[in-house]
Design a protein around this motif. Structure first.
Motif, PDB file in Angstrom:
ATOM      1  N   TRP A  10       0.859  -1.176   0.000  1.00 56.06           N
ATOM      2  CA  TRP A  10       0.000   0.000   0.000  1.00 56.06           C
ATOM      3  C   TRP A  10       0.901   1.234   0.000  1.00 56.06           C
ATOM      4  O   TRP A  10       1.669   1.457   0.944  1.00 56.06           O
ATOM      5  CB  TRP A  10      -0.910   0.010   1.227  1.00 56.06           C
ATOM      6  CG  TRP A  10      -1.851  -1.146   1.285  1.00 56.06           C
ATOM      7  CD1 TRP A  10      -3.087  -1.226   0.713  1.00 56.06           C
ATOM      8  CD2 TRP A  10      -1.634  -2.409   1.941  1.00 56.06           C
ATOM      9  NE1 TRP A  10      -3.659  -2.447   0.980  1.00 56.06           N
ATOM     10  CE2 TRP A  10      -2.791  -3.193   1.733  1.00 56.06           C
ATOM     11  CE3 TRP A  10      -0.583  -2.955   2.690  1.00 56.06           C
ATOM     12  CZ2 TRP A  10      -2.921  -4.481   2.247  1.00 56.06           C
ATOM     13  CZ3 TRP A  10      -0.700  -4.230   3.193  1.00 56.06           C
ATOM     14  CH2 TRP A  10      -1.863  -4.983   2.976  1.00 56.06           C
ATOM     15  N   TRP A  66       1.959   5.060   0.208  1.00 53.30           N
ATOM     16  CA  TRP A  66       1.604   6.291   0.900  1.00 53.30           C
ATOM     17  C   TRP A  66       1.154   7.355  -0.096  1.00 53.30           C
ATOM     18  O   TRP A  66       0.198   8.082   0.147  1.00 53.30           O
ATOM     19  CB  TRP A  66       2.823   6.751   1.714  1.00 53.30           C
ATOM     20  CG  TRP A  66       2.683   8.072   2.398  1.00 53.30           C
ATOM     21  CD1 TRP A  66       3.466   9.172   2.219  1.00 53.30           C
ATOM     22  CD2 TRP A  66       1.719   8.436   3.415  1.00 53.30           C
ATOM     23  NE1 TRP A  66       3.059  10.181   3.042  1.00 53.30           N
ATOM     24  CE2 TRP A  66       1.992   9.755   3.781  1.00 53.30           C
ATOM     25  CE3 TRP A  66       0.661   7.767   4.014  1.00 53.30           C
ATOM     26  CZ2 TRP A  66       1.237  10.430   4.746  1.00 53.30           C
ATOM     27  CZ3 TRP A  66      -0.092   8.431   4.971  1.00 53.30           C
ATOM     28  CH2 TRP A  66       0.202   9.746   5.322  1.00 53.30           C
ATOM     29  N   ILE A  91      -2.355   6.675  -0.774  1.00 57.20           N
ATOM     30  CA  ILE A  91      -3.247   6.775   0.380  1.00 57.20           C
ATOM     31  C   ILE A  91      -3.483   8.229   0.793  1.00 57.20           C
ATOM     32  O   ILE A  91      -4.624   8.643   1.036  1.00 57.20           O
ATOM     33  CB  ILE A  91      -2.648   6.027   1.600  1.00 57.20           C
ATOM     34  CG1 ILE A  91      -2.504   4.531   1.311  1.00 57.20           C
ATOM     35  CG2 ILE A  91      -3.494   6.247   2.853  1.00 57.20           C
ATOM     36  CD1 ILE A  91      -1.719   3.771   2.376  1.00 57.20           C
ATOM     37  N   LEU A 116      -6.477  -0.694   4.780  1.00 53.01           N
ATOM     38  CA  LEU A 116      -5.518  -1.307   3.862  1.00 53.01           C
ATOM     39  C   LEU A 116      -5.896  -2.787   3.755  1.00 53.01           C
ATOM     40  O   LEU A 116      -5.578  -3.592   4.629  1.00 53.01           O
ATOM     41  CB  LEU A 116      -4.088  -1.154   4.410  1.00 53.01           C
ATOM     42  CG  LEU A 116      -3.414   0.226   4.272  1.00 53.01           C
ATOM     43  CD1 LEU A 116      -4.238   1.345   4.868  1.00 53.01           C
ATOM     44  CD2 LEU A 116      -2.029   0.229   4.898  1.00 53.01           C
ATOM     45  N   ASN A 160      -6.236  -6.549   1.981  1.00 52.25           N
ATOM     46  CA  ASN A 160      -5.461  -7.479   1.156  1.00 52.25           C
ATOM     47  C   ASN A 160      -6.348  -8.021   0.038  1.00 52.25           C
ATOM     48  O   ASN A 160      -7.369  -8.659   0.319  1.00 52.25           O
ATOM     49  CB  ASN A 160      -4.938  -8.621   2.037  1.00 52.25           C
ATOM     50  CG  ASN A 160      -3.907  -9.467   1.329  1.00 52.25           C
ATOM     51  OD1 ASN A 160      -4.150  -9.975   0.237  1.00 52.25           O
ATOM     52  ND2 ASN A 160      -2.753  -9.600   1.944  1.00 52.25           N
ATOM     53  N   ALA A 193      -5.761  -7.439   6.396  1.00 50.63           N
ATOM     54  CA  ALA A 193      -4.419  -7.486   5.792  1.00 50.63           C
ATOM     55  C   ALA A 193      -3.931  -8.927   5.782  1.00 50.63           C
ATOM     56  O   ALA A 193      -3.282  -9.381   4.847  1.00 50.63           O
ATOM     57  CB  ALA A 193      -3.463  -6.597   6.555  1.00 50.63           C
ATOM     58  N   LEU A 220      -1.137   4.936  11.318  1.00 48.36           N
ATOM     59  CA  LEU A 220      -1.504   3.584  10.897  1.00 48.36           C
ATOM     60  C   LEU A 220      -2.042   2.841  12.112  1.00 48.36           C
ATOM     61  O   LEU A 220      -1.363   2.730  13.131  1.00 48.36           O
ATOM     62  CB  LEU A 220      -0.268   2.863  10.350  1.00 48.36           C
ATOM     63  CG  LEU A 220      -0.474   1.412   9.907  1.00 48.36           C
ATOM     64  CD1 LEU A 220      -1.331   1.346   8.643  1.00 48.36           C
ATOM     65  CD2 LEU A 220       0.880   0.733   9.648  1.00 48.36           C
ATOM     66  N   HIS A 274       5.984  -1.383   8.029  1.00 44.19           N
ATOM     67  CA  HIS A 274       5.698   0.014   7.731  1.00 44.19           C
ATOM     68  C   HIS A 274       7.022   0.784   7.721  1.00 44.19           C
ATOM     69  O   HIS A 274       7.790   0.709   8.680  1.00 44.19           O
ATOM     70  CB  HIS A 274       4.737   0.599   8.774  1.00 44.19           C
ATOM     71  CG  HIS A 274       4.486   2.053   8.564  1.00 44.19           C
ATOM     72  ND1 HIS A 274       3.663   2.520   7.553  1.00 44.19           N
ATOM     73  CD2 HIS A 274       4.985   3.140   9.185  1.00 44.19           C
ATOM     74  CE1 HIS A 274       3.660   3.837   7.584  1.00 44.19           C
ATOM     75  NE2 HIS A 274       4.447   4.235   8.555  1.00 44.19           N
ATOM     76  N   ASP A 301       5.225   3.911   3.264  1.00 43.00           N
ATOM     77  CA  ASP A 301       4.524   2.788   2.630  1.00 43.00           C
ATOM     78  C   ASP A 301       4.345   1.654   3.642  1.00 43.00           C
ATOM     79  O   ASP A 301       5.098   1.557   4.624  1.00 43.00           O
ATOM     80  CB  ASP A 301       5.321   2.237   1.438  1.00 43.00           C
ATOM     81  CG  ASP A 301       5.197   3.107   0.195  1.00 43.00           C
ATOM     82  OD1 ASP A 301       4.595   4.189   0.290  1.00 43.00           O
ATOM     83  OD2 ASP A 301       5.718   2.690  -0.853  1.00 43.00           O
ATOM     84  N   THR A 302       3.374   0.790   3.368  1.00 41.94           N
ATOM     85  CA  THR A 302       3.098  -0.366   4.216  1.00 41.94           C
ATOM     86  C   THR A 302       3.006  -1.592   3.309  1.00 41.94           C
ATOM     87  O   THR A 302       2.482  -1.487   2.201  1.00 41.94           O
ATOM     88  CB  THR A 302       1.753  -0.142   4.951  1.00 41.94           C
ATOM     89  OG1 THR A 302       1.820   1.106   5.655  1.00 41.94           O
ATOM     90  CG2 THR A 302       1.468  -1.250   5.955  1.00 41.94           C
TER      91      THR A 302
END
Ligand SMILES: [Fe+2]
Length: 342
Positions: free
Chosen positions: A48, A50, A53, A76, A78, A88, A162, A280, A301-302
């Protein structure tokens, strides 16, 4: 393993008679329930960004006032597990939450455990059972099961963090619910852990209670990783676990949290473990190889790796370190006796 009989092989009248009696034959499903040697998982290596998002979350700030959202979150999800399931992994929920200046996300408590990793902004606090936890980028803040919590923001810029919750697990167990509360009386943290290995004494006594530390300040975590990196061989992950400072155990019941540093030019392989993991990026850009999936991640980002995935992380920068915060399901799996490292 030999193939077993299928539903198609059974006569239609037999199947309808079974259904009328609320009965199901096991053998057509047996191999998918108990597959040979490794579990089936719907969790896909996922990323995911950033960059994607942030603008969408800020737009949610325009579109949906706090009164209509209570928690203004983009989940977020999956794709392997179905976006509508808000997962997720099997047990991990991830959401990016926005609070605008002057807003409050009202007090409530719930059975799921939660932790926040602050991504952007300053001036917000999370009040957890009356304890005021300032929210600065990279901080990890716990709101363990059953504890009252609300988010207040008296700063000037949007604050985004998050959320990591064991919500899918609690929903699966039929134990997920929330209770609304009234605004809490906030006080500063009662106990301060000044350094690793040193626990505060108040009136000659150590801290009581299951969650003595609720806020893990990023600056101190970062300094500790830097200090540790001096004595860690290259290629060996520079990694620190977020622990309960009174017991040394995991900081939450269900998930383990850790901070990881990749030095400039460093590549590390993480052990293959049965627990799904999320990562993360608090600072820096890098690459992750999750099974056959290659991911180029940037700051904030994650990404997530399913259980038993091979995970290789790479910092291609020649000058800047990468810092990641990770969460995984290992405490839960250990309690169930199913955690393994291969
Ligand atoms: Fe909550």
């Amino acid at each position: 393993m030999k193939a077993l009989g299928t539903l198609e092989e059974l006569p239609a009248d037999y199947l309808s008679e079974l259904a009328r009696a609320n009965l199901v034959p096991l053998w057509p499903s047996l191999r998918s329930l108990l597959p040979p040697r490794a579990p089936n998982t719907a969790t896909l290596p996922s990323h995911w960004r950033w960059k994607a998002i942030r603008p969408l979350l800020l737009r949610a700030g325009d579109l949906t006032p706090m009164e209509k959202a209570e928690r203004r979150v983009l989940v977020l999800a999956n794709p392997g597990r179905g976006l509508e399931n808000l997962q997720a992994s099997a047990t991990i929920y991830l959401g990016m939450q926005l609070v605008l200046p002057g807003e409050t996300a009202p007090s409530h408590r719930h059975t799921p455990n939660a932790a926040r990793v602050v991504v952007e902004g300053e001036g917000a606090v999370t009040v957890v059972d009356g304890e005021s936890c300032p929210m600065l980028p990279g901080d990890l803040i716990l709101t363990p099961t059953g504890q009252w919590h609300e988010h207040r923001h008296e700063g000037r810029v949007p604050v985004i963090w998050l959320d990591v919750l064991d919500l899918p697990l609690m929903v699966y167990l039929d134990v997920s619910y929330a209770i609304e509360g009234t605004p809490q009386q906030a006080r500063p943290a009662e106990y301060a852990y000044p350094a690793g290995g040193l626990a505060p004494l108040a009136h000659g006594r150590r801290v009581q209670g299951a969650y003595p530390l609720l806020r893990y300040e990023w600056q101190r975590t970062r300094d500790a990783l830097q200090a540790l990196s001096g004595s860690c061989e290259r290629g060996t992950p520079v990694q620190l676990a977020y622990v309960n400072p009174e017991t040394g155990g995991d900081c939450l019941n269900t998930f383990a949290f850790a901070a990881l540093m990749l030095r400039p030019g460093e590549e590390v392989m993480l052990p293959r473990v049965s627990a799904a993991r999320v990562f993360h990026a608090v600072e820096g850009n890098g690459e992750a190889q999750l099974n056959d999936t290659a991911i180029n991640f940037e700051q904030a980002d994650t990404f997530c790796a399913p259980g038993l995935a091979s995970v290789r992380l790479n910092n291609r920068s020649s000058g800047a370190p990468v810092f990641l915060i990770t969460a995984d399901e290992s405490p839960l799996q250990r309690k169930l006796g199913v955690y393994e490292q291969r």
